[in-house]
Design an enzyme around this catalytic site. Structure first.
Site, PDB file in Angstrom:
ATOM      1  N   TYR A  24       0.847  -1.308   0.296  1.00  0.00           N
ATOM      2  CA  TYR A  24       0.279   0.059   0.026  1.00  0.00           C
ATOM      3  C   TYR A  24       0.923   1.240  -0.030  1.00  0.00           C
ATOM      4  O   TYR A  24       0.239   2.495   0.195  1.00  0.00           O
ATOM      5  CB  TYR A  24      -0.836  -0.111   1.108  1.00  0.00           C
ATOM      6  CG  TYR A  24      -1.958  -1.024   1.207  1.00  0.00           C
ATOM      7  CD1 TYR A  24      -3.041  -1.006   0.311  1.00  0.00           C
ATOM      8  CD2 TYR A  24      -1.973  -2.004   2.206  1.00  0.00           C
ATOM      9  CE1 TYR A  24      -3.835  -2.446   0.235  1.00  0.00           C
ATOM     10  CE2 TYR A  24      -2.860  -3.223   2.359  1.00  0.00           C
ATOM     11  CZ  TYR A  24      -3.771  -3.300   1.089  1.00  0.00           C
ATOM     12  OH  TYR A  24      -4.686  -4.322   1.043  1.00  0.00           O
ATOM     13  N   HIS A  93      -8.797   1.633  -5.982  1.00  0.00           N
ATOM     14  CA  HIS A  93      -7.995   0.616  -4.942  1.00  0.00           C
ATOM     15  C   HIS A  93      -6.609   1.166  -4.931  1.00  0.00           C
ATOM     16  O   HIS A  93      -6.154   1.336  -6.272  1.00  0.00           O
ATOM     17  CB  HIS A  93      -8.095  -0.866  -5.308  1.00  0.00           C
ATOM     18  CG  HIS A  93      -9.619  -1.326  -5.291  1.00  0.00           C
ATOM     19  ND1 HIS A  93     -10.101  -1.433  -3.898  1.00  0.00           N
ATOM     20  CD2 HIS A  93     -10.430  -1.534  -6.310  1.00  0.00           C
ATOM     21  CE1 HIS A  93     -11.166  -1.743  -4.300  1.00  0.00           C
ATOM     22  NE2 HIS A  93     -11.676  -1.771  -5.632  1.00  0.00           N
TER      23      HIS A  93
HETATM   24  O1  CA2 Z   1      -5.881  -1.671  -2.578  1.00  0.00           O
HETATM   25  C1  CA2 Z   1      -6.755  -1.255  -1.861  1.00  0.00           C
HETATM   26  O2  CA2 Z   1      -7.166  -0.133  -1.775  1.00  0.00           O
HETATM   27  C2  CA2 Z   1      -7.877  -2.165  -1.071  1.00  0.00           C
HETATM   28  O3  CA2 Z   1      -9.099  -1.617  -1.157  1.00  0.00           O
HETATM   29  C3  CA2 Z   1      -7.385  -2.074   0.303  1.00  0.00           C
HETATM   30  C4  CA2 Z   1      -8.192  -3.072   1.043  1.00  0.00           C
HETATM   31  C5  CA2 Z   1      -8.178  -4.514   0.627  1.00  0.00           C
HETATM   32  O4  CA2 Z   1      -9.037  -5.376   1.457  1.00  0.00           O
HETATM   33  C6  CA2 Z   1      -8.770  -4.361  -0.954  1.00  0.00           C
HETATM   34  O5  CA2 Z   1      -8.780  -5.817  -1.368  1.00  0.00           O
HETATM   35  C7  CA2 Z   1      -7.870  -3.638  -1.874  1.00  0.00           C
HETATM   36  C8  CA2 Z   1      -7.388  -3.206   2.327  1.00  0.00           C
HETATM   37  C9  CA2 Z   1      -7.627  -2.013   3.269  1.00  0.00           C
HETATM   38  C10 CA2 Z   1      -6.808  -2.054   4.570  1.00  0.00           C
HETATM   39  O6  CA2 Z   1      -5.769  -1.260   4.334  1.00  0.00           O
HETATM   40  C11 CA2 Z   1      -4.356  -1.566   4.938  1.00  0.00           C
HETATM   41  C12 CA2 Z   1      -3.515  -0.679   4.891  1.00  0.00           C
HETATM   42  C13 CA2 Z   1      -2.216  -0.843   5.659  1.00  0.00           C
HETATM   43  C14 CA2 Z   1      -2.154  -1.803   6.462  1.00  0.00           C
HETATM   44  C15 CA2 Z   1      -3.432  -2.660   6.773  1.00  0.00           C
HETATM   45  C16 CA2 Z   1      -4.474  -2.336   6.014  1.00  0.00           C
END
Ligand code: CA2
Length: 144
Positions: A24, A93
């Site tokens: 991310y 995303h």
């Molecule tokens: O890639 C994306 O933006 C997602 O929407 C992010 C979601 C994931 O479940 C999707 O499949 C793709 C996860 C959001 C939580 O983000 C975090 C970031 C850093 C650490 C933990 C979670």
């Protein structure tokens, strides 16, 4: 009066920048908000930027950008809410959901989205605002 665009961020996106930077990136949700506010200003748009671990409603939206996070892959309720909205929707995303685990490859939300932007990091939010601005006829400054 400026048109209002909503950006809704689903559960756990408040953790951005604290874990899994290889997926991310290192930007926090506050950094994403800053980027969105400056991009919206260039397009003459007012912005409501929200993060919620629950569902949100956006009744006054001229357009809506949503990163539904984990709900992307599970929530018919969010799909129904977006289908009921009388405004264009863009799904964003940060990571490329098509190149990750198989359960992430299906999005319920995409059925309600005019455009899906995935895998462009947080710059995907800025692109989404630009595309939404064009869709809703915002007064974009000549040089953005
Ligand atoms: O890639 C994306 O933006 C997602 O929407 C992010 C979601 C994931 O479940 C999707 O499949 C793709 C996860 C959001 C939580 O983000 C975090 C970031 C850093 C650490 C933990 C979670």
């Amino acid at each position: 009066m400026a048109k209002t665009v909503y950006i809704l961020n689903g559960p756990n996106l408040n953790l951005l920048g604290t874990r899994e930077p290889e997926i991310y990136g290192r930007a926090t949700l506050a950094d994403v908000e800053k980027l969105c506010r400056s991009t919206a200003a260039k397009h003459g748009l007012a912005l409501e930027f929200r993060q919620s671990n629950q569902e949100a409603r956006a009744k006054k939206a001229a357009g809506l950008i949503i990163n539904p996070a984990g709900y992307t892959h599970t929530s018919v309720a969010i799909l129904d809410a977006l289908l009921a909205l009388d405004a264009p929707v863009i799904e964003v995303h940060i990571s490329d959901i098509q190149s990750r685990e198989s359960f992430r490859r299906h999005s319920y939300v995409s059925q309600a989205a005019r455009t899906v932007i995935s895998g462009e990091g947080i710059d995907g939010y800025a692109r989404a605002i630009g595309e939404l601005a064009a869709m809703i006829g915002a007064k974009t400054r000549a040089k953005v």
